[in-house]
Write an enzyme that holds these catalytic residues in place. Structure first.
Site, PDB file in Angstrom:
ATOM      1  N   LYS A   1      -7.873  -4.914  13.216  1.00 22.11           N
ATOM      2  CA  LYS A   1      -6.545  -4.533  13.719  1.00 22.11           C
ATOM      3  C   LYS A   1      -6.213  -5.295  15.007  1.00 22.11           C
ATOM      4  CE  LYS A   1      -5.268  -1.541  10.520  1.00 22.11           C
ATOM      5  NZ  LYS A   1      -4.171  -1.830   9.580  1.00 22.11           N
TER       6      LYS A   1
ATOM      7  N   GLY B   1       0.829  -1.218   0.000  1.00 23.36           N
ATOM      8  CA  GLY B   1       0.000   0.000   0.000  1.00 23.36           C
ATOM      9  C   GLY B   1       0.851   1.250   0.000  1.00 23.36           C
TER      10      GLY B   1
ATOM     11  N   TYR C   1     -13.215  -2.160  11.738  1.00 23.78           N
ATOM     12  CA  TYR C   1     -11.797  -1.821  11.629  1.00 23.78           C
ATOM     13  C   TYR C   1     -11.048  -2.242  12.891  1.00 23.78           C
ATOM     14  CZ  TYR C   1      -7.689   1.237  11.096  1.00 23.78           C
ATOM     15  OH  TYR C   1      -6.417   1.734  10.992  1.00 23.78           O
TER      16      TYR C   1
HETATM   17  P1  NAP Z   1      -4.745   5.219   2.574  1.00 19.30           P
HETATM   18  O1  NAP Z   1      -4.217   6.567   2.249  1.00 19.30           O
HETATM   19  O2  NAP Z   1      -6.184   4.906   2.318  1.00 19.30           O
HETATM   20  O3  NAP Z   1      -3.810   4.141   1.837  1.00 19.30           O
HETATM   21  C1  NAP Z   1      -4.098   2.795   1.900  1.00 19.30           C
HETATM   22  C2  NAP Z   1      -3.144   2.061   0.977  1.00 19.30           C
HETATM   23  O4  NAP Z   1      -3.461   0.658   1.043  1.00 19.30           O
HETATM   24  C3  NAP Z   1      -3.290   2.497  -0.488  1.00 19.30           C
HETATM   25  O5  NAP Z   1      -2.024   2.499  -1.098  1.00 19.30           O
HETATM   26  C4  NAP Z   1      -4.159   1.390  -1.063  1.00 19.30           C
HETATM   27  O6  NAP Z   1      -3.996   1.203  -2.457  1.00 19.30           O
HETATM   28  C5  NAP Z   1      -3.600   0.201  -0.298  1.00 19.30           C
HETATM   29  N1  NAP Z   1      -4.438  -0.979  -0.411  1.00 19.30           N
HETATM   30  C6  NAP Z   1      -5.753  -1.085  -0.162  1.00 19.30           C
HETATM   31  N2  NAP Z   1      -6.164  -2.338  -0.427  1.00 19.30           N
HETATM   32  C7  NAP Z   1      -5.070  -3.021  -0.859  1.00 19.30           C
HETATM   33  C8  NAP Z   1      -4.830  -4.343  -1.309  1.00 19.30           C
HETATM   34  N3  NAP Z   1      -5.803  -5.244  -1.388  1.00 19.30           N
HETATM   35  N4  NAP Z   1      -3.574  -4.698  -1.664  1.00 19.30           N
HETATM   36  C9  NAP Z   1      -2.571  -3.809  -1.600  1.00 19.30           C
HETATM   37  N5  NAP Z   1      -2.728  -2.525  -1.206  1.00 19.30           N
HETATM   38  C10 NAP Z   1      -3.975  -2.162  -0.856  1.00 19.30           C
HETATM   39  O7  NAP Z   1      -4.556   4.855   4.124  1.00 19.30           O
HETATM   40  P2  NAP Z   1      -3.464   5.285   5.217  1.00 19.30           P
HETATM   41  O8  NAP Z   1      -4.120   6.217   6.149  1.00 19.30           O
HETATM   42  O9  NAP Z   1      -2.187   5.666   4.564  1.00 19.30           O
HETATM   43  O10 NAP Z   1      -3.310   3.896   5.997  1.00 19.30           O
HETATM   44  C11 NAP Z   1      -2.155   3.086   5.903  1.00 19.30           C
HETATM   45  C12 NAP Z   1      -2.198   2.099   7.061  1.00 19.30           C
HETATM   46  O11 NAP Z   1      -2.166   2.824   8.302  1.00 19.30           O
HETATM   47  C13 NAP Z   1      -3.467   1.260   7.097  1.00 19.30           C
HETATM   48  O12 NAP Z   1      -3.145  -0.058   7.524  1.00 19.30           O
HETATM   49  C14 NAP Z   1      -4.302   1.962   8.154  1.00 19.30           C
HETATM   50  O13 NAP Z   1      -5.249   1.098   8.768  1.00 19.30           O
HETATM   51  C15 NAP Z   1      -3.231   2.397   9.126  1.00 19.30           C
HETATM   52  N6  NAP Z   1      -3.589   3.483  10.041  1.00 19.30           N
HETATM   53  C16 NAP Z   1      -3.941   4.697   9.528  1.00 19.30           C
HETATM   54  C17 NAP Z   1      -4.256   5.734  10.415  1.00 19.30           C
HETATM   55  C18 NAP Z   1      -4.638   7.104   9.935  1.00 19.30           C
HETATM   56  O14 NAP Z   1      -5.022   7.958  10.775  1.00 19.30           O
HETATM   57  N7  NAP Z   1      -4.544   7.393   8.626  1.00 19.30           N
HETATM   58  C19 NAP Z   1      -4.213   5.513  11.797  1.00 19.30           C
HETATM   59  C20 NAP Z   1      -3.848   4.256  12.272  1.00 19.30           C
HETATM   60  C21 NAP Z   1      -3.533   3.257  11.378  1.00 19.30           C
HETATM   61  P3  NAP Z   1      -4.942   1.972  -3.536  1.00 19.30           P
HETATM   62  O15 NAP Z   1      -4.363   3.368  -3.657  1.00 19.30           O
HETATM   63  O16 NAP Z   1      -4.794   1.177  -4.774  1.00 19.30           O
HETATM   64  O17 NAP Z   1      -6.324   1.984  -2.971  1.00 19.30           O
END
Ligand code: NAP
Length: 237
Positions: free
Chosen positions: A165, A9, A161
């Site tokens: 997690k 991702g 979610y």
């Molecule tokens: P994001 O901007 O929505 O990015 C998610 C990434 O995961 C994108 O590159 C997406 O690809 C990819 N993805 C989704 N489904 C996939 C699949 N089947 N195979 C491979 N890649 C896939 O989210 P983010 O906020 O950066 O989150 C990244 C991680 O941090 C996640 O695990 C999230 O749960 C965790 N997290 C985030 C936060 C927050 O506040 N943002 C807080 C705690 C934890 P596409 O672009 O192709 O959709």
């Protein structure tokens, strides 16, 4: 020897920031992207800065995609040092989906996808001198924090979610134990509330969110195994 890292991702959000920071610290980074064109666009900007980055096609819900990536890294490099299981989704606010549809789709990416990629990469990680797996989890999964009535996120209701997690955290402990015989360290991290598409750009900058993952990948703190941390220290499971 240049360390080799794979981030799932990685074409946007926290995954891209982790990839950028690792590359800035001298790591050769494979940016796993579902849509390779998106990954190439992201990598072009990094390559212009002289960073050692390669976009690779990776859909963690697709076994063929994962197997082809293993074959590529195996044939070209023969090992992997760092795996960041970052790919993740959150569908709790998708009212167009039923609760079971939300759960099935979220489990597929956040849990089954993590298992598929991890299992596939273990043979390559086992060939590293200092292999580390970093699972990107969330403090929203912390049972310890959820018991605290004063917790800052007590009113956030994301049952699907949080459950996925929590499964990531459980797998972190299981893999830490299972992979110890190969010297592979396995830890979970929470990047904190971060401004990405997943949060409608609420939260802190992605560069700040990437710090704990990169520390666990490269610094002595990451020689621990079976821990759950954010950048303030250890978190309760
Ligand atoms: P994001 O901007 O929505 O990015 C998610 C990434 O995961 C994108 O590159 C997406 O690809 C990819 N993805 C989704 N489904 C996939 C699949 N089947 N195979 C491979 N890649 C896939 O989210 P983010 O906020 O950066 O989150 C990244 C991680 O941090 C996640 O695990 C999230 O749960 C965790 N997290 C985030 C936060 C927050 O506040 N943002 C807080 C705690 C934890 P596409 O672009 O192709 O959709």
């Amino acid at each position: 020897m240049t360390k080799l890292a794979l981030v799932s991702g990685a074409n946007r959000g926290i995954g891209l920031a982790i990839s950028t920071s690792l590359a800035q610290k001298g790591v050769q980074v494979f940016l796993g992207c579902r849509d390779l064109a998106n990954g190439q666009a992201a990598c072009n900007a990094l390559k212009d800065q002289g960073l050692n980055v390669t976009p690779v096609q990776l859909d963690t819900t697709n076994q063929t995609s994962v197997s082809e990536l293993v074959a590529y890294i195996e044939n070209a490099f023969g090992r992997l040092d760092i795996l960041v299981n970052n790919a993740g989704i959150a569908l709790d606010y998708h009212q167009d989906l039923s609760p079971t549809e939300r759960m099935a789709q979220t489990l597929d990416v956040n849990v089954t996808g993590l298992v598929r990629l991890t299992e596939a990469m273990v043979p390559l990680l086992a060939k590293s001198e200092d292999a580390r797996i970093i699972n990107v989890s969330s403090v929203l999964a912390s049972f310890g924090q959820r018991q605290n009535p004063d917790w800052i996120y007590k009113d956030i209701y994301m049952p699907t979610y949080a459950a996925t997690k929590a499964a990531v955290n459980s797998l972190t402990l299981s893999y830490a134990r299972q992979l110890a015989e190969f010297g592979i360290k396995v830890n979970a991290i929470c990047p904190g509330l971060t401004a990405t598409a997943a949060t409608n750009y609420q939260g802190r900058p992605v560069e700040d969110a990437a710090v704990i993952a990169v520390d666990m990948a490269l610094l002595d703190v990451g020689t621990a195994t079976g821990t759950f941390r954010n950048d303030e220290g250890e978190l309760p499971w």
